[in-house]
Design a protein around this motif. Structure first.
Motif, PDB file in Angstrom:
ATOM      1  N   GLU A 239       0.826  -1.203   0.000  1.00  0.00           N
ATOM      2  CA  GLU A 239       0.000   0.000   0.000  1.00  0.00           C
ATOM      3  C   GLU A 239       0.861   1.253   0.000  1.00  0.00           C
ATOM      4  OE1 GLU A 239      -0.443  -2.646   1.991  1.00  0.00           O
ATOM      5  OE2 GLU A 239      -2.216  -3.391   0.889  1.00  0.00           O
ATOM      6  N   GLU A 240       1.924   1.219   0.794  1.00  0.00           N
ATOM      7  CA  GLU A 240       2.814   2.367   0.833  1.00  0.00           C
ATOM      8  C   GLU A 240       3.584   2.517  -0.477  1.00  0.00           C
ATOM      9  OE1 GLU A 240       6.570   3.699   3.542  1.00  0.00           O
ATOM     10  OE2 GLU A 240       4.697   3.241   4.612  1.00  0.00           O
ATOM     11  N   LEU A 241       3.951   1.401  -1.086  1.00  0.00           N
ATOM     12  CA  LEU A 241       4.643   1.466  -2.377  1.00  0.00           C
ATOM     13  C   LEU A 241       3.783   2.192  -3.410  1.00  0.00           C
ATOM     14  CD1 LEU A 241       7.116   0.581  -4.105  1.00  0.00           C
ATOM     15  CD2 LEU A 241       5.797  -1.461  -4.706  1.00  0.00           C
ATOM     16  N   LYS A 242       2.500   1.927  -3.417  1.00  0.00           N
ATOM     17  CA  LYS A 242       1.607   2.588  -4.378  1.00  0.00           C
ATOM     18  C   LYS A 242       1.549   4.095  -4.130  1.00  0.00           C
ATOM     19  CE  LYS A 242      -1.146  -1.554  -5.224  1.00  0.00           C
ATOM     20  NZ  LYS A 242      -2.450  -2.245  -5.032  1.00  0.00           N
ATOM     21  N   LEU A 243       1.672   4.505  -2.875  1.00  0.00           N
ATOM     22  CA  LEU A 243       1.725   5.928  -2.574  1.00  0.00           C
ATOM     23  C   LEU A 243       3.015   6.549  -3.107  1.00  0.00           C
ATOM     24  CD1 LEU A 243       0.356   5.958   1.096  1.00  0.00           C
ATOM     25  CD2 LEU A 243      -0.875   6.563  -1.014  1.00  0.00           C
ATOM     26  N   PRO A 254      10.056  10.064 -14.412  1.00  0.00           N
ATOM     27  CA  PRO A 254       9.783   8.788 -15.090  1.00  0.00           C
ATOM     28  C   PRO A 254      10.125   7.603 -14.199  1.00  0.00           C
ATOM     29  CG  PRO A 254      10.920  10.302 -16.564  1.00  0.00           C
ATOM     30  CD  PRO A 254      10.951  10.932 -15.196  1.00  0.00           C
ATOM     31  N   ASN A 255       9.253   6.601 -14.212  1.00  0.00           N
ATOM     32  CA  ASN A 255       9.472   5.430 -13.361  1.00  0.00           C
ATOM     33  C   ASN A 255       8.790   4.214 -13.957  1.00  0.00           C
ATOM     34  OD1 ASN A 255       6.696   4.977 -11.789  1.00  0.00           O
ATOM     35  ND2 ASN A 255       7.053   7.179 -11.966  1.00  0.00           N
ATOM     36  N   SER A 256       9.085   3.062 -13.379  1.00  0.00           N
ATOM     37  CA  SER A 256       8.553   1.794 -13.903  1.00  0.00           C
ATOM     38  C   SER A 256       7.101   1.558 -13.554  1.00  0.00           C
ATOM     39  CB  SER A 256       9.376   0.633 -13.316  1.00  0.00           C
ATOM     40  OG  SER A 256       9.153   0.542 -11.909  1.00  0.00           O
ATOM     41  N   GLY A 257       6.580   2.264 -12.537  1.00  0.00           N
ATOM     42  CA  GLY A 257       5.301   1.874 -11.981  1.00  0.00           C
ATOM     43  C   GLY A 257       5.457   0.601 -11.158  1.00  0.00           C
ATOM     44  N   PHE A 264       9.077  -9.696  -3.391  1.00  0.00           N
ATOM     45  CA  PHE A 264       8.785  -8.331  -2.937  1.00  0.00           C
ATOM     46  C   PHE A 264       8.170  -7.590  -4.118  1.00  0.00           C
ATOM     47  CE2 PHE A 264      13.334  -8.944  -3.817  1.00  0.00           C
ATOM     48  CZ  PHE A 264      13.518  -8.128  -4.920  1.00  0.00           C
ATOM     49  N   ARG A 265       7.596  -6.430  -3.861  1.00  0.00           N
ATOM     50  CA  ARG A 265       7.019  -5.580  -4.908  1.00  0.00           C
ATOM     51  C   ARG A 265       7.919  -4.358  -5.067  1.00  0.00           C
ATOM     52  NH1 ARG A 265       4.456 -10.231  -4.782  1.00  0.00           N
ATOM     53  NH2 ARG A 265       2.700 -10.336  -3.349  1.00  0.00           N
ATOM     54  N   SER A 266       8.033  -3.855  -6.290  1.00  0.00           N
ATOM     55  CA  SER A 266       9.061  -2.857  -6.563  1.00  0.00           C
ATOM     56  C   SER A 266       8.591  -1.701  -7.428  1.00  0.00           C
ATOM     57  CB  SER A 266      10.255  -3.525  -7.254  1.00  0.00           C
ATOM     58  OG  SER A 266      10.909  -4.447  -6.405  1.00  0.00           O
ATOM     59  N   LEU A 267       9.422  -0.686  -7.417  1.00  0.00           N
ATOM     60  CA  LEU A 267       9.301   0.509  -8.252  1.00  0.00           C
ATOM     61  C   LEU A 267      10.720   0.926  -8.611  1.00  0.00           C
ATOM     62  CD1 LEU A 267       8.101   3.330  -9.193  1.00  0.00           C
ATOM     63  CD2 LEU A 267       8.291   4.015  -6.796  1.00  0.00           C
ATOM     64  N   TYR A 268      10.963   1.274  -9.891  1.00  0.00           N
ATOM     65  CA  TYR A 268      12.298   1.646 -10.344  1.00  0.00           C
ATOM     66  C   TYR A 268      12.278   3.040 -10.977  1.00  0.00           C
ATOM     67  CZ  TYR A 268      13.174  -3.409 -10.049  1.00  0.00           C
ATOM     68  OH  TYR A 268      13.275  -4.709  -9.616  1.00  0.00           O
ATOM     69  N   PHE A 269      13.359   3.793 -10.753  1.00  0.00           N
ATOM     70  CA  PHE A 269      13.521   5.076 -11.428  1.00  0.00           C
ATOM     71  C   PHE A 269      14.985   5.492 -11.346  1.00  0.00           C
ATOM     72  CE2 PHE A 269      12.925   6.130  -7.016  1.00  0.00           C
ATOM     73  CZ  PHE A 269      13.706   7.263  -6.783  1.00  0.00           C
ATOM     74  N   LEU A 279      12.602   1.074  -5.083  1.00  0.00           N
ATOM     75  CA  LEU A 279      11.907   1.005  -3.806  1.00  0.00           C
ATOM     76  C   LEU A 279      11.267  -0.373  -3.752  1.00  0.00           C
ATOM     77  CD1 LEU A 279      10.148   4.509  -3.635  1.00  0.00           C
ATOM     78  CD2 LEU A 279      12.520   3.895  -3.112  1.00  0.00           C
ATOM     79  N   ALA A 280      11.482  -1.108  -2.660  1.00  0.00           N
ATOM     80  CA  ALA A 280      11.040  -2.497  -2.569  1.00  0.00           C
ATOM     81  C   ALA A 280      10.385  -2.756  -1.219  1.00  0.00           C
ATOM     82  CB  ALA A 280      12.221  -3.447  -2.774  1.00  0.00           C
ATOM     83  N   THR A 281       9.315  -3.537  -1.239  1.00  0.00           N
ATOM     84  CA  THR A 281       8.602  -3.854  -0.009  1.00  0.00           C
ATOM     85  C   THR A 281       9.355  -4.884   0.820  1.00  0.00           C
ATOM     86  OG1 THR A 281       7.313  -5.600  -1.087  1.00  0.00           O
ATOM     87  CG2 THR A 281       6.368  -3.379  -1.082  1.00  0.00           C
TER      88      THR A 281
END
Length: 323
Positions: A239-243, A254-257, A264-269, A279-281
């Protein structure tokens, strides 16, 4: 929202068997997951860490057999750190690294802590960092089957060292977007270069720091074996990752979404200096698909790759990871 510290770092190796032997038998880490690069399933992705691969303890490697040697320079994660419990542990490691013929320096102060520099067999740059007087994010718990005694064992990741041509744009992202605090500075080892800036997040301490060095005398890094691909920071949950995704979008960065890595769940930029951040959960974790007593012993694939197991295994060279 607050990042909790370092989550993992991912680097490049050209030789998975030698990499496995060094990180488990010399450094005493546990291989907690033998899987594949989800973006290129023809190569291994190896995860090393504490007894269960806790967030903040993970050093991971993509195996790229034909990778050229890393050419050091700007826009890079130029050194990694591994935490050890005490100054006495550094003396143990200086002797141990010497016994194994590992390229290493002398114990020295760096950024207010006692450290010991070394390189892995492919030239990967590391500092062992003493937690003698560290207060902040807690370290992990070494595996009880490690060849290194628990009182000297590596307990997790220490500060990540970034080298950029211009420090301020990177500092702006760390402070204003990611919420890091500017903790202080220490002198560069290169005469005439600016001080290295120390940033911290969450509880602080060696497991929650990024050190940014500005160098105007270097070309851009050419990433290869012995180089670091990206650094990941800890996010509490999905939930925090989505924020965080919404925050980056609002900043027009620009980021990966959202990316599901299963463990784990991730976001890249990329930050302005060109360095890849993730950013990883903290969860679900590496025992999601394997018993805790048998982590890393066989090839693990997330459910979305399981139907392709036979094709994936045909492309990989066998790698015996029994410890």
């Amino acid at each position: 929202m607050e990042l909790k510290g370092l989550h993992h770092v991912s680097a490049i190796t050209a030789k998975a068997p030698e990499n496995f032997n060094f990180y488990t038998q010399v450094l005493g880490l546990r291989l907690v997951k033998k899987t594949v690069n989800q973006d290129d399933t023809s190569v291994y992705h190896l995860f090393y860490g504490d007894e269960k691969g806790s967030p903040g303890t993970e050093v991971t490697f993509f195996e790229i057999p034909m990778a050229g040697r890393n050419r050091e320079g700007n826009s890079s994660i130029s050194a990694l750190s591994l935490r050890v419990p005490s100054d006495a542990a550094l003396e143990y490691w200086k002797n141990r690294l010497g016994q194994y013929g590992v390229d290493h320096g002398e114990i020295a102060d760096r950024g207010g802590r006692r450290t010991l520099f070394f390189r892995d067999p492919e030239g990967q740059r590391f500092f062992l960092v003493s937690d003698e007087n560290n207060q902040g994010v807690a370290g992990g718990h070494p595996w009880d089957k490690s060849p290194v005694p628990a009182e000297h064992a590596i307990t997790g990741l220490g500060p990540a060292h970034l080298t950029v041509e211009n420090a301020e744009p990177t500092a702006t992202v760390l402070e204003q977007l990611l919420g890091f605090r500017r903790k202080g500075v220490y002198p560069s080892t290169v005469p005439g270069q600016p001080d290295v800036i120390v940033f911290e997040t969450s509880e602080g301490g060696s497991g929650a720091e990024v050190h940014v060095e500005e160098r105007n005398d270097l070309p851009a890094e050419r990433l290869g074996r012995g180089g670091v691909h990206h650094v990941a920071f800890r996010v509490d949950n999905e939930e925090e990752l989505k924020l965080w995704i919404e925050r980056l979008r609002s900043a027009s960065l620009p980021n990966s979404g959202f990316v599901d890595r299963f463990y784990f769940r991730s976001l890249y930029f990329r930050e302005p200096g060109g360095i890849l951040f993730e950013l990883a959960t903290d969860g679900p974790g590496f025992d999601t698909d394997e018993p805790a007593d048998h982590l890393g012993e066989s090839l693990a694939l997330p459910p979305f790759l399981e139907p392709k197991r036979s094709q994936i295994e045909e492309m990989l060279k066998p790698l015996d990871t029994r410890q």
